[in-house]
Design an enzyme around this catalytic site. Structure first.
Site, mmCIF file in Angstrom:
data_model
loop_
_atom_site.group_PDB
_atom_site.id
_atom_site.type_symbol
_atom_site.label_atom_id
_atom_site.label_comp_id
_atom_site.label_asym_id
_atom_site.label_seq_id
_atom_site.Cartn_x
_atom_site.Cartn_y
_atom_site.Cartn_z
ATOM 1 N N SER A 103 0.846 -1.201 0.000
ATOM 2 C CA SER A 103 0.000 0.000 0.000
ATOM 3 C C SER A 103 0.876 1.244 0.000
ATOM 4 C CB SER A 103 -0.880 0.029 1.254
ATOM 5 O OG SER A 103 -1.606 1.249 1.323
ATOM 6 N N TYR A 124 -1.686 -0.569 11.100
ATOM 7 C CA TYR A 124 -1.926 -0.957 9.697
ATOM 8 C C TYR A 124 -0.834 -0.402 8.786
ATOM 9 C CZ TYR A 124 -3.878 -1.124 5.019
ATOM 10 O OH TYR A 124 -4.044 -1.354 3.669
HETATM 11 N N1 LIG Z 1 -8.955 -0.509 0.127
HETATM 12 C C1 LIG Z 1 -7.868 0.250 0.229
HETATM 13 O O1 LIG Z 1 -7.934 1.495 0.316
HETATM 14 C C2 LIG Z 1 -6.511 -0.400 0.204
HETATM 15 C C3 LIG Z 1 -5.404 0.413 -0.075
HETATM 16 C C4 LIG Z 1 -4.145 -0.163 -0.108
HETATM 17 C C5 LIG Z 1 -3.997 -1.511 0.137
HETATM 18 N N2 LIG Z 1 -5.083 -2.283 0.416
HETATM 19 C C6 LIG Z 1 -4.878 -3.711 0.681
HETATM 20 O O2 LIG Z 1 -5.596 -4.460 -0.262
HETATM 21 C C7 LIG Z 1 -5.825 -5.771 0.270
HETATM 22 C C8 LIG Z 1 -7.276 -6.131 0.040
HETATM 23 O O3 LIG Z 1 -8.097 -5.272 0.824
HETATM 24 P P1 LIG Z 1 -9.451 -4.638 0.279
HETATM 25 O O4 LIG Z 1 -9.300 -3.184 0.299
HETATM 26 O O5 LIG Z 1 -9.858 -5.295 -0.973
HETATM 27 O O6 LIG Z 1 -10.438 -4.961 1.491
HETATM 28 P P2 LIG Z 1 -11.597 -6.017 1.703
HETATM 29 O O7 LIG Z 1 -12.684 -5.831 0.711
HETATM 30 O O8 LIG Z 1 -11.925 -5.914 3.155
HETATM 31 O O9 LIG Z 1 -10.892 -7.411 1.399
HETATM 32 C C9 LIG Z 1 -10.003 -8.033 2.306
HETATM 33 C C10 LIG Z 1 -9.965 -9.510 1.978
HETATM 34 O O10 LIG Z 1 -9.008 -10.142 2.849
HETATM 35 C C11 LIG Z 1 -9.657 -11.207 3.542
HETATM 36 N N3 LIG Z 1 -9.105 -11.397 4.864
HETATM 37 C C12 LIG Z 1 -8.854 -10.443 5.792
HETATM 38 N N4 LIG Z 1 -8.345 -11.021 6.895
HETATM 39 C C13 LIG Z 1 -8.281 -12.358 6.650
HETATM 40 C C14 LIG Z 1 -7.856 -13.479 7.416
HETATM 41 N N5 LIG Z 1 -7.381 -13.355 8.661
HETATM 42 N N6 LIG Z 1 -7.959 -14.698 6.855
HETATM 43 C C15 LIG Z 1 -8.445 -14.858 5.605
HETATM 44 N N7 LIG Z 1 -8.856 -13.835 4.841
HETATM 45 C C16 LIG Z 1 -8.774 -12.592 5.369
HETATM 46 C C17 LIG Z 1 -11.116 -10.796 3.607
HETATM 47 O O11 LIG Z 1 -11.865 -11.961 3.807
HETATM 48 P P3 LIG Z 1 -13.266 -11.945 4.613
HETATM 49 O O12 LIG Z 1 -14.182 -11.122 3.790
HETATM 50 O O13 LIG Z 1 -13.637 -13.361 4.641
HETATM 51 O O14 LIG Z 1 -12.959 -11.348 5.938
HETATM 52 C C18 LIG Z 1 -11.312 -10.185 2.226
HETATM 53 O O15 LIG Z 1 -11.505 -11.210 1.276
HETATM 54 C C19 LIG Z 1 -5.424 -5.705 1.730
HETATM 55 O O16 LIG Z 1 -4.128 -6.272 1.888
HETATM 56 C C20 LIG Z 1 -5.385 -4.213 2.010
HETATM 57 O O17 LIG Z 1 -4.505 -3.892 3.060
HETATM 58 C C21 LIG Z 1 -6.339 -1.743 0.442
#
Ligand SMILES: NC(=O)c1ccc[n+]([C@@H]2O[C@H](COP(=O)([O-])OP(=O)(O)OC[C@H]3O[C@@H](n4cnc5c(N)ncnc54)[C@H](OP(=O)(O)O)[C@@H]3O)[C@@H](O)[C@H]2O)c1
Length: 262
Positions: free
Chosen positions: A139, A152
């Site tokens: 990120s 985070y």
């Molecule tokens: N959205 C942003 O602004 C942003 C920016 C930079 C980086 N990111 C990164 O992008 C990645 C994806 O996040 P997202 O934004 O797409 O959010 P999201 O929609 O909340 O997706 C997160 C995913 O990770 C899974 N997950 C979380 N904890 C887990 C665990 N302990 N075991 C198994 N699965 C787990 C969730 O599964 P469940 O639904 O089953 O919990 C979900 O499928 C993350 O690494 C996040 O840090 C996001």
């Protein structure tokens, strides 16, 4: 997972957001996929991905635990992983001392420990074969001390740094490592991190499909890293030349809950 003659990808965190879009893109590109997340929604995602005609296996497990990662690795069953998307992650808003320590541990163990444990296992197989592509979701938050999201951002600093180092170690191996560094993206992560009551939580965000496609394409090219979107590229460039104390103050303005602002 049974061989079908198609390429094979493993995608963590594929039930929603960026991971969902990465898995969908894999399926559309003709990869069989093994997907994992910790809630039952992963099955609904699998149903959508199966419409593309590829083989999809969904696992509901907690990737913050070594047992969860061991189960995922076991389900690969020795099949050659052509692409690994180490994407699962969680946010956590509020001031550090107001967070529960079990939530803090869960974030560290998901974003760091579970992620690198999976990379350690699948990466070793790829190195032995002399082939494979890895995309790690870091990120731009990793460039900024994250006041009101301190743990985070620190996990993402770890992941960004780790990804570059692993890439360097693997440079003669035939395996590529790419770090996808999104900015604020319109997914469930802010709601789950209890950050809807913040400036960043309410701001307009990037489309997770666009972010996933940028990451997928960078991985297929074998690029070292990609910051998703021109605005985030500018933010990352500014962060690289700005003192940490100023960055921390700027992050406070984005991430401090409205309810606790003076
Ligand atoms: N959205 C942003 O602004 C942003 C920016 C930079 C980086 N990111 C990164 O992008 C990645 C994806 O996040 P997202 O934004 O797409 O959010 P999201 O929609 O909340 O997706 C997160 C995913 O990770 C899974 N997950 C979380 N904890 C887990 C665990 N302990 N075991 C198994 N699965 C787990 C969730 O599964 P469940 O639904 O089953 O919990 C979900 O499928 C993350 O690494 C996040 O840090 C996001």
């Amino acid at each position: 997972m049974a061989h079908t003659g198609r390429r094979f990808a493993v995608v963590t965190g594929a039930s929603s957001g960026i991971g969902y879009e990465l898995a969908l893109r894999c399926a559309q590109e003709g990869f069989d996929i093994l997907i994992a997340a910790d809630r039952p929604e992963i099955e609904a995602a699998a149903t959508v991905f199966r419409r593309t005609g590829v083989s999809v296996k969904a696992l509901q497990l907690d990737l913050s635990t070594t047992q969860g990662v061991d189960t995922l690795y076991g389900e690969i069953g020795g099949r050659q992983v052509d692409a690994l998307f180490a994407n699962a992650g969680q946010g956590l808003g509020h001031a550090f001392l107001d967070q529960s320590f079990s939530d803090i541990q869960q974030v560290i163990e998901t974003n760091i420990t579970g992620t690198i444990y999976l990379l350690h296992q699948v990466g070793a197989d790829m190195r032995q074969r002399g082939q494979g592509r890895i995309l790690i979701t870091g990120s731009i938050a990793g460039f900024v001390p994250g006041s009101f999201q301190a743990v985070y951002n620190a996990t993402k600093a770890f992941i960004n740094s780790f990804s570059f180092a692993l890439r360097n170690e693997m440079k003669e191996s035939g395996v590529t490592v790419t770090c996808l560094m999104p900015g604020a993206t319109d997914t469930e992560v802010f709601e789950r991190a209890d950050m809807l009551d913040t400036t960043v939580g309410k701001a307009k965000k990037d489309d997770p499909k666009d972010v996933a496609n940028i990451g997928f394409d960078a991985m297929m090219r074998g690029d070292g890293d990609v910051v998703a979107g021109w605005k985030n590229k500018m933010l990352a460039a500014i962060a690289n030349v700005t003192p940490s104390s100023i960055l921390a103050e700027a992050h406070r303005a984005m991430a401090e809950p409205d309810s606790t602002k003076q």
